[in-house]
Design a protein around this motif. Sequence first.
Motif, PDB file in Angstrom:
ATOM      1  N   GLN A   1     -27.027 -23.712 -12.251  1.00 54.17           N
ATOM      2  CA  GLN A   1     -26.774 -23.649 -10.813  1.00 54.17           C
ATOM      3  C   GLN A   1     -28.077 -23.742 -10.022  1.00 54.17           C
ATOM      4  OE1 GLN A   1     -24.879 -20.000  -9.634  1.00 54.17           O
ATOM      5  NE2 GLN A   1     -24.905 -20.491  -7.456  1.00 54.17           N
ATOM      6  N   GLN A   2     -29.123 -23.088 -10.504  1.00 49.74           N
ATOM      7  CA  GLN A   2     -30.403 -23.131  -9.790  1.00 49.74           C
ATOM      8  C   GLN A   2     -30.963 -24.552  -9.754  1.00 49.74           C
ATOM      9  OE1 GLN A   2     -30.980 -20.205  -8.272  1.00 49.74           O
ATOM     10  NE2 GLN A   2     -29.119 -19.696  -9.429  1.00 49.74           N
ATOM     11  N   VAL A   3     -30.832 -25.260 -10.860  1.00 52.56           N
ATOM     12  CA  VAL A   3     -31.311 -26.641 -10.916  1.00 52.56           C
ATOM     13  C   VAL A   3     -30.549 -27.506  -9.918  1.00 52.56           C
ATOM     14  CG1 VAL A   3     -31.517 -28.695 -12.376  1.00 52.56           C
ATOM     15  CG2 VAL A   3     -32.074 -26.435 -13.308  1.00 52.56           C
ATOM     16  N   VAL A   4     -29.213 -27.352  -9.894  1.00 51.47           N
ATOM     17  CA  VAL A   4     -28.383 -28.162  -8.991  1.00 51.47           C
ATOM     18  C   VAL A   4     -28.686 -27.809  -7.537  1.00 51.47           C
ATOM     19  CG1 VAL A   4     -26.019 -28.666  -8.274  1.00 51.47           C
ATOM     20  CG2 VAL A   4     -26.557 -28.446 -10.715  1.00 51.47           C
ATOM     21  N   GLU A   5     -28.770 -26.521  -7.231  1.00 52.54           N
ATOM     22  CA  GLU A   5     -28.963 -26.100  -5.837  1.00 52.54           C
ATOM     23  C   GLU A   5     -30.362 -26.421  -5.313  1.00 52.54           C
ATOM     24  OE1 GLU A   5     -27.796 -22.012  -5.534  1.00 52.54           O
ATOM     25  OE2 GLU A   5     -25.641 -22.499  -5.647  1.00 52.54           O
TER      26      GLU A   5
ATOM     27  N   GLU B   1     -37.642 -16.090 -15.482  1.00 52.28           N
ATOM     28  CA  GLU B   1     -38.984 -15.851 -14.951  1.00 52.28           C
ATOM     29  C   GLU B   1     -39.528 -17.091 -14.259  1.00 52.28           C
ATOM     30  OE1 GLU B   1     -37.796 -15.019 -17.807  1.00 52.28           O
ATOM     31  OE2 GLU B   1     -38.519 -13.074 -18.516  1.00 52.28           O
ATOM     32  N   VAL B   2     -39.309 -18.240 -14.865  1.00 46.99           N
ATOM     33  CA  VAL B   2     -39.782 -19.489 -14.259  1.00 46.99           C
ATOM     34  C   VAL B   2     -39.047 -19.756 -12.953  1.00 46.99           C
ATOM     35  CG1 VAL B   2     -39.889 -21.985 -14.567  1.00 46.99           C
ATOM     36  CG2 VAL B   2     -40.555 -20.479 -16.451  1.00 46.99           C
ATOM     37  N   ILE B   3     -37.724 -19.528 -12.949  1.00 49.12           N
ATOM     38  CA  ILE B   3     -36.946 -19.735 -11.726  1.00 49.12           C
ATOM     39  C   ILE B   3     -37.427 -18.796 -10.622  1.00 49.12           C
ATOM     40  CG2 ILE B   3     -34.644 -19.485 -10.704  1.00 49.12           C
ATOM     41  CD1 ILE B   3     -33.523 -20.391 -13.445  1.00 49.12           C
ATOM     42  N   ASN B   4     -37.600 -17.534 -10.956  1.00 48.26           N
ATOM     43  CA  ASN B   4     -38.018 -16.542  -9.958  1.00 48.26           C
ATOM     44  C   ASN B   4     -39.432 -16.787  -9.445  1.00 48.26           C
ATOM     45  OD1 ASN B   4     -35.556 -15.255 -10.143  1.00 48.26           O
ATOM     46  ND2 ASN B   4     -36.264 -13.695 -11.591  1.00 48.26           N
ATOM     47  N   SER B   5     -40.218 -17.523 -10.197  1.00 51.26           N
ATOM     48  CA  SER B   5     -41.587 -17.820  -9.761  1.00 51.26           C
ATOM     49  C   SER B   5     -41.632 -18.871  -8.654  1.00 51.26           C
ATOM     50  CB  SER B   5     -42.419 -18.308 -10.955  1.00 51.26           C
ATOM     51  OG  SER B   5     -42.008 -19.615 -11.345  1.00 51.26           O
ATOM     52  N   GLY B   6     -40.482 -19.520  -8.403  1.00 51.35           N
ATOM     53  CA  GLY B   6     -40.431 -20.543  -7.364  1.00 51.35           C
ATOM     54  C   GLY B   6     -40.848 -21.921  -7.807  1.00 51.35           C
ATOM     55  N   LEU B   7     -41.010 -22.121  -9.122  1.00 51.21           N
ATOM     56  CA  LEU B   7     -41.511 -23.412  -9.613  1.00 51.21           C
ATOM     57  C   LEU B   7     -40.476 -24.535  -9.537  1.00 51.21           C
ATOM     58  CD1 LEU B   7     -43.600 -22.329 -12.745  1.00 51.21           C
ATOM     59  CD2 LEU B   7     -44.438 -23.032 -10.493  1.00 51.21           C
ATOM     60  N   LEU B   8     -39.175 -24.208  -9.416  1.00 55.11           N
ATOM     61  CA  LEU B   8     -38.165 -25.275  -9.415  1.00 55.11           C
ATOM     62  C   LEU B   8     -38.360 -26.248  -8.261  1.00 55.11           C
ATOM     63  CD1 LEU B   8     -36.737 -23.627 -11.621  1.00 55.11           C
ATOM     64  CD2 LEU B   8     -34.573 -24.202 -10.520  1.00 55.11           C
TER      65      LEU B   8
END
Length: 516
Positions: free
Chosen positions: A153-157, A111-118
Amino acid sequence: MPTEVTVDGRLSKFKNKSKDPAKLREKRIAECVQLRKAQKNENFLKRRTITLSSLPDEEALSPDAPQNERTVLPIEDIIKLVNSNCRHSQTRGCQAARKMLSRECNPPLKEVINSGLLTNFVNFLSMDDEPALQFEAAWALTNIASGTSWHTQQVVEHGAVPVLISLLESPVLHISEQAVWALGNIAGDSAAYRDVLIECKVIPALLRRVTADTPVGYLRNLTWTLSNLCRNKNPYPPMSAVQQLLPCLCQLLHLGDKDVLTDACWAISYLTDGDNNRIDVVVKTGIVPRLVELMGYEELSVMTPALRSIGNIVSGSDVQTQMAIDAGLLNILPKLMRYPKASIQKEAAWALSNIAAGPCKQIQQLITCGLVPPLIELLRNGDFKTQREAVWAVTNLTSGGTTEQVVQLVQCGALEAILNILHIRDAKVVLVMLDAIINIFMVAEKLGETERLTLLVEELGGLDRIEMLQDHDNESVYNTAHYLIKKYFCVDVAEMNDTAENVFPFQPPDVEKFEF
C-alpha cells in the motif's frame, strides 16, 4: 432419504439446483478451501528474490563503490546518501537500501518506509538519464512491495504504479525487467491493486514486451506477472482484461520452457476458477487439448496447474466437460489417479467426480476408459483428502448413472470400499457415503434385489458399521443411519434366504451366484 448436507451445504454450488437433489447429478465445483490452496506454498504471490535475465553482475552495477560498502550500510548512512544532492551518492544509497531489503530474514521494510525514503525512490524512477539510479530505486521498491499488504500500500500510495508502468518501455533491458517484477508483486497483493494496475493500462504495456526476441529469463518474469493479473476472485478480473490476456497466455502455453509453462498454466487455472461464462471464454480459445497434453508433463510444477485448470473446466457445463473428454482427458486421468504424490491423486479424483456428475453418456465414457478400478483403489488406499473426492465421485455416479452403470460400479468393489471407510470421523463425508449406499439400494429396489443387497452389505460388515453410526455425534448422520437400518435391514432373514438361490446382479461377473 438424501442427507441434509447435500441439500444445504453443497446445493448452492451445483448446476440445475432447482431439480430434486435425490435425482440430480450435481456438477461439483471445488467445495474445499484446502483443494484450492493446495499449491499455495509452491507458487508465491510475491517474490523478493528472483533472477533477472538481463541483470549485469554486481561489479558492473557499482564499479565505483568502495570495497567496504560491499557490505550492508546502517540505515542512517543510507538516508544521508539518498537525501544528498550527488547522483553518485544517491545511487550508492539506493543500492545499499535494496541490499538491506533483499535479505531473507526480517528485512527492515517498515524502517525504510518510516524514514521517508519511498518518495525519493519513486522520484528516481523518472530519471532516464541516470539508469543506474533508476534501476536501484526500482529494485528497492520491488522488495518493499514484496512485503505485507501494508508495505505494498505504501508503494502504491507514493505514486509508484504509473512510473513503473512507464519504465516497461525503458531501452535498458534490466530496468524494464525490474519494473515487470515490481508490478508483479503489486498485482499479487490483492484484487484491488490488481485492478489499479489494469486501470492504468498495465496489460498492453506488458504484452508489448512479449516478442520473439524476448530473452527466456525475461519471459519467465513477464509470465509470472501476467499470472498475478489473473489472480483473485473477489472480485474476478474484469472480463475485458481476461480477453486481453488470453491470446498471449495461449501462445506462452505452447513454448517449451518449464517456468513459463508453469505460470501460464496457473494463470489459466485462475481464469477458469469461476462460473460457466468465465470457463467458456477460456475454452473458446481452443487451449483445452494443450492443457490435457500438459497434464502428462514430466515436471510436477507444470502438471499440477494443468490438472487444476482441467478440473475447473469439467466443473462447468456438460458441453465444456465434453470438450475436455474429447481432448483425451479420460486417457490421462488413470495415470494421474495412480501418481505417487497424494495432491495429484486428490485433484485427479476431484476432476473425475465432476465428470461423474454429468449425463449417462459421459459416465459411460468414464467407465469404458477404465477409470472405475483406479477410483476404487483411491477409496481403499488414498489419504483422507483423496478419499473424500473419490467418495463424491462414487456418490455422483450412483446418483446419476443408469441401473447397469451402478451395478457395474458395485461389481468393481465400490460398495465394499465405501463400507470399509464409514468409520471416517468427518460427518460431511460420512453423509455423502450414506447417500451412495442409499442410491445403490434404490437401484436394487428397481431390480427386485433389495434383500440380496441387504445380505451382501451384512456379509461385508457394513451393517455393523452403519449401526455404529447411530451413536454418532452428528444428528444428520444418526438420522440417515437409522433410516437405512429401518428401511432395509428390518426384514426377516429367513425370508431373504428363500430368494438367495438365483444369480445376484451385484455380484462380480466371474461369480455365478452370491454365496452367503
